[in-house]
Motif scaffolding. Structure first.
Motif, PDB file in Angstrom:
ATOM      1  N   UNK A  25       0.801  -1.204   0.076  1.00 27.54           N
ATOM      2  CA  UNK A  25       0.072   0.244  -0.046  1.00 27.54           C
ATOM      3  C   UNK A  25       0.923   1.134  -0.028  1.00 27.54           C
ATOM      4  N   UNK A  26       1.664   1.383   0.831  1.00 28.58           N
ATOM      5  CA  UNK A  26       2.860   2.482   0.788  1.00 28.58           C
ATOM      6  C   UNK A  26       4.011   2.532   0.186  1.00 28.58           C
ATOM      7  N   UNK A  27       4.098   1.376  -0.598  1.00 32.21           N
ATOM      8  CA  UNK A  27       5.240   1.037  -1.604  1.00 32.21           C
ATOM      9  C   UNK A  27       6.529   1.169  -1.029  1.00 32.21           C
ATOM     10  N   UNK A  28       6.656   0.307   0.141  1.00 30.38           N
ATOM     11  CA  UNK A  28       7.961   0.058   0.728  1.00 30.38           C
ATOM     12  C   UNK A  28       8.091  -1.267   0.938  1.00 30.38           C
ATOM     13  N   UNK A  29       9.567  -2.081   1.199  1.00 32.14           N
ATOM     14  CA  UNK A  29       9.767  -3.397   1.327  1.00 32.14           C
ATOM     15  C   UNK A  29       9.080  -3.838   2.754  1.00 32.14           C
ATOM     16  N   UNK A  30       8.750  -4.993   2.785  1.00 35.33           N
ATOM     17  CA  UNK A  30       8.442  -5.434   4.139  1.00 35.33           C
ATOM     18  C   UNK A  30       9.732  -5.334   5.285  1.00 35.33           C
ATOM     19  N   UNK A  31      10.692  -5.621   4.729  1.00 34.56           N
ATOM     20  CA  UNK A  31      12.099  -5.311   5.848  1.00 34.56           C
ATOM     21  C   UNK A  31      11.989  -3.878   6.067  1.00 34.56           C
ATOM     22  N   UNK A  32      11.706  -2.892   5.366  1.00 37.18           N
ATOM     23  CA  UNK A  32      11.757  -1.577   5.800  1.00 37.18           C
ATOM     24  C   UNK A  32      10.641  -1.491   6.844  1.00 37.18           C
ATOM     25  N   UNK A  33       9.435  -2.013   6.781  1.00 39.31           N
ATOM     26  CA  UNK A  33       8.425  -2.119   7.925  1.00 39.31           C
ATOM     27  C   UNK A  33       9.048  -2.665   9.182  1.00 39.31           C
ATOM     28  N   UNK A  34       9.937  -3.552   9.022  1.00 37.55           N
ATOM     29  CA  UNK A  34      10.483  -4.399  10.080  1.00 37.55           C
ATOM     30  C   UNK A  34      11.507  -3.468  10.777  1.00 37.55           C
ATOM     31  N   UNK A  35      12.181  -2.703   9.966  1.00 37.85           N
ATOM     32  CA  UNK A  35      13.103  -1.796  10.554  1.00 37.85           C
ATOM     33  C   UNK A  35      12.600  -0.646  11.288  1.00 37.85           C
TER      34      UNK A  35
END
Length: 69
Positions: A25-35
């Protein structure tokens, strides 16, 4: 007898997003969300279990409004 759902789920469960759904939805990677989760920079997260984070759509929208201000 088999029951098939023909329309999307509604209610409180559908208000929560998985990491993959939010990332898309916000066009980032899942690893960015994790960080972001680890550093406290991202939207508020609800943990359903130790390995199952979920994001309430309203919390994400509020976070996006704050980030854009």
């Amino acid at each position: 007898m088999t029951t098939t759902l023909t329309k999307p789920a509604t209610g409180i469960v559908s208000d929560y997003l998985t990491s993959e759904e939010l990332a898309a939805w916000i066009r980032v990677s899942p690893s960015t969300l994790c960080r972001w989760r680890k550093t406290g920079q991202g939207p508020r997260c609800t943990w359903l279990s130790p390995t199952c984070p979920r994001y309430l759509r309203a919390d994400v929208e509020a976070w996006l409004r704050r980030a854009a201000a």
